[in-house]
Design a protein around this motif. Sequence first.
Motif, PDB file in Angstrom:
ATOM      1  N   CYS A  51       0.824  -1.213   0.000  1.00  0.00           N
ATOM      2  CA  CYS A  51       0.000   0.000   0.000  1.00  0.00           C
ATOM      3  C   CYS A  51       0.858   1.263   0.000  1.00  0.00           C
ATOM      4  O   CYS A  51       0.571   2.223  -0.694  1.00  0.00           O
ATOM      5  N   HIS A 103      -2.935  -3.752  -7.952  1.00  0.00           N
ATOM      6  CA  HIS A 103      -3.099  -3.477  -6.529  1.00  0.00           C
ATOM      7  C   HIS A 103      -4.445  -2.780  -6.268  1.00  0.00           C
ATOM      8  O   HIS A 103      -5.167  -3.132  -5.356  1.00  0.00           O
ATOM      9  N   CYS A 122      -7.271  -3.767  -3.632  1.00  0.00           N
ATOM     10  CA  CYS A 122      -7.169  -3.054  -2.366  1.00  0.00           C
ATOM     11  C   CYS A 122      -8.128  -1.865  -2.319  1.00  0.00           C
ATOM     12  O   CYS A 122      -7.935  -0.874  -3.006  1.00  0.00           O
ATOM     13  N   CYS A 132      -6.516   1.588  -1.078  1.00  0.00           N
ATOM     14  CA  CYS A 132      -5.766   2.365  -2.064  1.00  0.00           C
ATOM     15  C   CYS A 132      -6.673   2.948  -3.141  1.00  0.00           C
ATOM     16  O   CYS A 132      -6.414   4.028  -3.647  1.00  0.00           O
TER      17      CYS A 132
END
Length: 80
Positions: free
Chosen positions: A4, A31, A35, A38
């Motif tokens: 992150c 990512h 996530c 994020c």
Amino acid sequence: MLKCQEVELRADALVDGTPLSRRERLSLNMHLLMCRHCRRYVRQLRALTAHLRHRESPTAHDDQVQAVLDCVHHSKQTTD
Ligand SMILES: [Zn+2]
């Protein structure tokens, strides 16, 4: 997969449209897909950047000046 913290460090580039390598962009997007934290971070950063750009734009500035001028003109008319 990126951490992150690494995503946050690159988020500026992503939002600014700074060219990233294909590999970097891919790993960032991977990512972001996984996530939520994020994704929210990037979304907020994007909104903030757009807001700041809007504030700095000459059109908005002119509108503000015009609004003040109208206000001054109006109050002058009413006090006379
Ligand atoms: Zn993350």
